[in-house]
Write an enzyme that holds these catalytic residues in place. Structure first.
Site, short mmCIF file in Angstrom:
data_model
loop_
_atom_site.label_atom_id
_atom_site.label_comp_id
_atom_site.label_asym_id
_atom_site.label_seq_id
_atom_site.Cartn_x
_atom_site.Cartn_y
_atom_site.Cartn_z
N GLU A 199 -3.60 -5.86 15.35
CA GLU A 199 -3.22 -4.48 14.81
C GLU A 199 -4.33 -3.45 15.14
O GLU A 199 -3.98 -2.06 15.23
CB GLU A 199 -2.69 -4.76 13.63
CG GLU A 199 -1.73 -3.58 13.07
CD GLU A 199 -0.80 -3.70 11.85
OE1 GLU A 199 0.17 -3.63 11.84
OE2 GLU A 199 -1.66 -4.10 10.82
N GLU B 259 10.95 -4.75 3.76
CA GLU B 259 10.73 -6.15 3.24
C GLU B 259 10.42 -6.47 1.69
O GLU B 259 11.10 -6.86 1.06
CB GLU B 259 9.89 -7.00 4.20
CG GLU B 259 10.21 -7.18 5.49
CD GLU B 259 9.84 -5.86 6.49
OE1 GLU B 259 9.35 -4.99 5.68
OE2 GLU B 259 9.43 -6.11 7.86
N HIS C 269 -3.17 -32.07 20.29
CA HIS C 269 -1.90 -32.87 20.73
C HIS C 269 -0.72 -31.77 21.29
O HIS C 269 0.24 -32.62 21.21
CB HIS C 269 -1.40 -33.75 19.55
CG HIS C 269 -2.65 -34.73 19.25
ND1 HIS C 269 -2.88 -36.11 19.87
CD2 HIS C 269 -3.49 -34.64 18.31
CE1 HIS C 269 -3.83 -36.62 19.25
NE2 HIS C 269 -4.47 -35.89 18.56
N GLY D 24 -4.47 -1.46 5.34
CA GLY D 24 -3.60 -2.55 4.85
C GLY D 24 -4.52 -3.73 5.25
O GLY D 24 -4.56 -5.10 4.34
N ARG D 25 -4.74 -4.21 6.63
CA ARG D 25 -5.33 -5.49 7.10
C ARG D 25 -6.46 -5.45 6.55
O ARG D 25 -7.21 -6.60 6.93
CB ARG D 25 -5.37 -5.50 8.51
CG ARG D 25 -5.69 -4.40 9.43
CD ARG D 25 -5.37 -4.42 10.66
NE ARG D 25 -5.64 -3.12 11.26
CZ ARG D 25 -4.97 -1.98 11.53
NH1 ARG D 25 -3.95 -1.90 10.72
NH2 ARG D 25 -5.62 -0.88 12.24
N LYS E 290 10.18 -0.07 13.31
CA LYS E 290 10.82 0.24 11.80
C LYS E 290 11.89 1.32 11.86
O LYS E 290 12.65 1.36 11.07
CB LYS E 290 9.68 0.67 11.04
CG LYS E 290 8.60 -0.45 10.64
CD LYS E 290 7.54 0.36 9.46
CE LYS E 290 6.47 -0.60 9.60
NZ LYS E 290 5.17 -0.06 8.81
N LYS F 125 0.87 -1.25 -0.06
CA LYS F 125 -0.03 -0.08 0.01
C LYS F 125 0.88 1.15 0.10
O LYS F 125 0.52 2.08 -0.73
CB LYS F 125 -0.90 0.08 1.08
CG LYS F 125 -1.86 1.25 1.25
CD LYS F 125 -2.58 1.22 2.55
CE LYS F 125 -3.28 2.46 2.58
NZ LYS F 125 -4.17 2.81 3.75
O1 F6P Z 1 3.93 -2.48 9.62
C1 F6P Z 1 2.62 -2.84 9.66
C2 F6P Z 1 1.97 -2.53 8.10
O2 F6P Z 1 1.83 -1.16 7.89
C3 F6P Z 1 0.63 -3.19 8.21
O3 F6P Z 1 -0.44 -2.43 8.67
C4 F6P Z 1 0.66 -3.33 6.53
O4 F6P Z 1 -0.53 -4.22 6.34
C5 F6P Z 1 1.79 -3.87 6.34
O5 F6P Z 1 2.72 -3.13 7.17
C6 F6P Z 1 2.44 -3.67 4.84
O6 F6P Z 1 2.26 -2.23 4.56
P1 F6P Z 1 2.32 -1.96 3.00
O7 F6P Z 1 1.20 -2.59 2.21
O8 F6P Z 1 2.51 -0.41 2.91
O9 F6P Z 1 3.68 -2.51 2.45
#
Ligand code: F6P
Length: 546
Positions: free
Chosen positions: A353, A212, A384, A267-268, A512, A206
């Site tokens: 979150e 990452e 288990h 995002g979520r 971060k 987003k």
């Molecule tokens: O670090 C949390 C977050 O901001 C989430 O809320 C989000 O889904 C995820 O990182 C990934 O963010 P993006 O879609 O901007 O890469």
């Protein structure tokens, strides 16, 4: 004292809790033969049996009164109407517009957003069709048979668990991988297993600034070029989904390969947007659309059903009961369906979150519990390992069982066993086994009387552990859409009660920022002088051993 705790319903619930704690659910069932029927609801393909909860009718009525007193109905209306309910980011919260199948407009800042929603959906449909028909090929003219989706958090979990859950619907000949972690093993393993000529990378972010995702995409791009492809071939193999289109273009994405998303999609909550592209590529657009329609059905239910018949409201308020009045700190999700094994992790982000916060919308610190720890894993595996603690520890842990009544290509005996385990566990949690019953079991053994008493104490199962049972007619795209929306709305309702902004996530930011500084220190671009001794020591150890 916070205003929530001053509501009439809150005080009543505080008074009711000690009374309810004295009762065992076994007796509640014995006294009321209609209890199961009374506390079962069905919406679309989902049946909720919430009879195995530690509640009386008075508790349920008061919980719903609490929802009323917290203006939940109005807050729901405000969200659907596009009001800026995400106050700290000054944004509307409109994932529901992405699955709005009515012809009602949805306005943000006076503009109807539905045309943009439909345009992007159309682009997802057209692109999916082109890939599946072989019209969109790789740089050597071969069709695409592998999708590598790169993203993290909401840009990963939603598409991944939906794709995993819908395995029976996978498009023949298409394999999908999801890469999230910046740990290089993951992307490397995937790259080692794919054919460069037939792979499409979907980069989902987003913000288009997530470390990452950017790094994994750079690694994938470098690998792509190292395999013999040219810079000009990238457009055929790399697409992006982002609300930051400018950053995606700067990164080198071809304009026609960037699928936009609006900033009012959290995002979520984004799997319904173009972030769902990998889902559409994996199962076909028809099924992606069915997923959206299932969610839409739950959206209508949330808005239209009275609270006493409202699935998300009931689940939410039961959660409030356990969290705020019965001492629960966590909530377990136990899907009895292997393809849904990722579901607890998905709800974990969604819930934790969203409601893992302690400052209310009016800027005050809460003096009550908010979002619980969400955890769990697939049944029967959990039986288990960790079920022992749920059954016999003194931690109160409410659970949601999930079970599909009908499954694809499943041997009947396996499915029968799965059902018996799921229902049997819910029954055991509820009824338990008394000390007397345990003693009776070993009465004829040749243990001494003292040993018998001791063993019976160890074997005693207190029971009275609450659970919801969610049954699915079948886990198809429509039902799955409804189920995910059900949990989204549960989180929304709880956030409304607790007075939280469920749609920001400031708590993830500091880590971060500091992580970026540490990276610069590791790379020798920043001095270690001004940081704490422990972190400095860790960095030095890492540099020395690297
Ligand atoms: O670090 C949390 C977050 O901001 C989430 O809320 C989000 O889904 C995820 O990182 C990934 O963010 P993006 O879609 O901007 O890469």
């Amino acid at each position: 004292m916070h205003k929530l705790r001053k509501t009439e319903a809150w005080s009543t619930l505080e008074n009711l809790a000690p009374l309810v704690k004295r009762h065992h659910m076994r007796d509640m069932f014995e006294k009321d033969p209609d209890r199961a029927k009374k506390y079962t609801l069905k919406v679309g393909g989902i049946t909720l049996d919430y009879s195995k909860n530690r509640v009386t009718q008075e508790v349920l009525d008061t919980l719903l009164a609490l929802a009323e007193q917290c203006n939940v109905k109005q807050k729901i209306t405000n969200m659907f109407a596009g009001q800026q309910i995400n106050t700290t980011e000054k944004r509307a919260v409109l994932h529901t517009a992405l699955r709005n199948f009515s012809d009602k407009p949805v306005y943000v800042d006076g503009e109807n957003v539905m045309a943009d929603v439909h345009n992007t959906l159309k682009r997802v449909q057209t692109f999916t069709k082109k890939v599946h028909s072989g019209e969109h090929t790789g740089y050597t003219g071969k069709s695409i048979n592998t999708i590598v989706s790169i993203g993290i958090g909401g840009s990963f979990l939603g598409p991944k668990i939906v794709t995993e859950t819908l395995k029976p619907y996978w498009k023949k000949g298409i394999k999908t991988h999801f890469v999230a972690n910046v740990d290089g093993c993951h992307i490397q393993d995937v790259l080692n297993s794919i054919n460069v000529e037939r792979t499409l990378f979907v980069m989902s972010s987003k913000s288009f600034s997530t470390q990452e995702t950017l790094q994994n995409t750079l690694t994938a791009k470098a690998w792509f070029l190292a395999q013999g492809a040219q810079q000009s071939d990238i457009a055929k193999h790399f697409v992006a989904v982002s609300s930051n289109v400018a950053a995606a273009l700067d990164f080198g994405m071809a304009k026609e390969n960037v699928f936009p998303m609006a900033d009012w999609v959290g995002g979520r909550y984004s799997l319904w947007s173009a972030i769902g592209l990998p889902i559409s590529l994996a199962v076909g657009f028809k099924h992606f659309e069915a997923l959206l329609k299932g969610a839409y059905e739950m959206d209508c239910h949330l808005q239209d059903a009275p609270f006493e018949q409202n699935l998300p409201v009931i689940l939410a308020m039961l959660g409030v009961w356990y969290r705020n009045f019965m001492g629960a700190q966590s909530h377990a999700l136990l899907p009895y369906y292997h393809y849904m094994r990722g579901f607890p992790a998905y709800v974990q982000q969604l819930d934790m979150e969203s409601n893992g916060k302690s400052t209310t919308l009016d800027g005050r610190t809460v003096d009550y519990g908010t979002g619980p720890i969400i955890w769990g894993s697939e049944g029967t595996n959990g039986q288990h390992s960790f079920y022992q603690l749920i059954h016999q520890s003194n931690l109160p842990i409410p659970v949601d069982f999930m079970f599909p009544l009908k499954v694809h290509n499943q041997d009947e005996t396996h499915h029968n066993m799965l059902a018996s385990n799921c229902f049997g566990q819910a029954q055991a949690l509820m009824q338990g086994k008394t000390f007397e019953e345990c003693l009776d079991d070993i009465s004829t053994s040749n243990l001494s009387e003292a040993e018998k008493l001791s063993l019976a104490a160890h074997k005693t199962m207190p029971g009275n552990h609450p659970s919801n049972m969610l049954l699915f007619d079948e886990v198809n795209p429509h039902t799955l859409g409804s189920l995910i929306a059900l949990y989204e709305h549960k989180v929304l309702v709880q956030g409304c009660v607790w007075g939280l902004n469920s749609f920001d996530q400031w708590g993830v930011e500091l880590g971060k920022v500091l992580g970026n500084d540490v990276f610069d220190m590791i790379e020798g671009e920043m001095s270690l002088d001004n940081i704490d001794a422990s972190t400095a020591q860790l960095i030095k150890q890492f540099i020395n051993k690297r």
